[in-house]
Design a protein around this motif. Structure first.
Motif, PDB file in Angstrom:
ATOM      1  N   GLN A  45      32.179 125.365  92.808  1.00 26.66           N
ATOM      2  CA  GLN A  45      33.514 124.864  93.118  1.00 26.66           C
ATOM      3  C   GLN A  45      33.392 123.565  93.885  1.00 26.66           C
ATOM      4  OE1 GLN A  45      35.774 127.245  95.920  1.00 26.66           O
ATOM      5  NE2 GLN A  45      33.899 128.121  96.739  1.00 26.66           N
ATOM      6  N   GLY A  46      34.365 122.712  93.694  1.00 29.58           N
ATOM      7  CA  GLY A  46      34.421 121.475  94.462  1.00 29.58           C
ATOM      8  C   GLY A  46      34.884 121.755  95.877  1.00 29.58           C
ATOM      9  N   ILE A  47      34.185 121.185  96.843  1.00 28.48           N
ATOM     10  CA  ILE A  47      34.581 121.358  98.244  1.00 28.48           C
ATOM     11  C   ILE A  47      34.837 120.022  98.929  1.00 28.48           C
ATOM     12  CG2 ILE A  47      33.513 123.621  98.535  1.00 28.48           C
ATOM     13  CD1 ILE A  47      31.112 122.202  99.855  1.00 28.48           C
ATOM     14  N   GLY A  48      34.737 118.930  98.163  1.00 33.45           N
ATOM     15  CA  GLY A  48      34.991 117.609  98.726  1.00 33.45           C
ATOM     16  C   GLY A  48      34.538 116.532  97.760  1.00 33.45           C
ATOM     17  N   GLY A  49      34.623 115.321  98.243  1.00 38.99           N
ATOM     18  CA  GLY A  49      34.204 114.182  97.444  1.00 38.99           C
ATOM     19  C   GLY A  49      35.146 113.025  97.638  1.00 38.99           C
ATOM     20  N   ALA A  50      34.737 111.868  97.092  1.00 39.21           N
ATOM     21  CA  ALA A  50      35.543 110.666  97.230  1.00 39.21           C
ATOM     22  C   ALA A  50      35.006 109.596  96.298  1.00 39.21           C
ATOM     23  CB  ALA A  50      35.505 110.159  98.677  1.00 39.21           C
TER      24      ALA A  50
END
Length: 124
Positions: A45-50
């Protein structure tokens, strides 16, 4: 716009041996593992990013922080699957945290958790 975790892991013979059955690799986006799926299996699962923002031009790279969870009937099979995933992922991204090993008291499932930072070139 998304980290290619499934494509990278499904291409690994070790991951297919640990999480495969025929042509199916039991590696699922969060919430999509089928009810009663065979173990071991893994989810992400995605838990962050930019986006990697720049002045005067659009971003060329996106970063993604992912959490990977491995579920198994035994500690040994959980560790085998986690090692196979680690080895496949580290050729393309960075593991940033070992989240621990757990045994769910209600289901008896073993679980290993780790986090990954993945940088994806938008031009690719």
């Amino acid at each position: 716009m998304f980290a290619p975790i499934f494509e990278v892991c499904a291409a690994s013979p070790a991951v297919r041996a640990a999480l495969g059955s025929g042509v199916v690799v039991r590696l699922y986006p969060f919430g999509e593992a089928p009810e009663g799926v065979a173990k071991p299996y893994a989810t992400w699962q995605g838990i962050g990013g930019a986006p990697e923002n720049y002045l005067g031009q659009p971003p060329q790279i996106d970063s993604f922080a992912l959490q990977v969870d491995v579920f198994a009937d035994t500690a040994a099979s959980a560790r085998t699957a986690a090692k196979a995933l680690r080895d496949a992922i580290e050729r393309h991204a960075h593991i940033t945290r070992w989240g621990g090993e757990l045994k769910d008291p209600a289901t008896g499932s073993y679980r290993i958790i780790f986090d990954v930072d993945w940088w994806v070139d938008r031009s690719a």
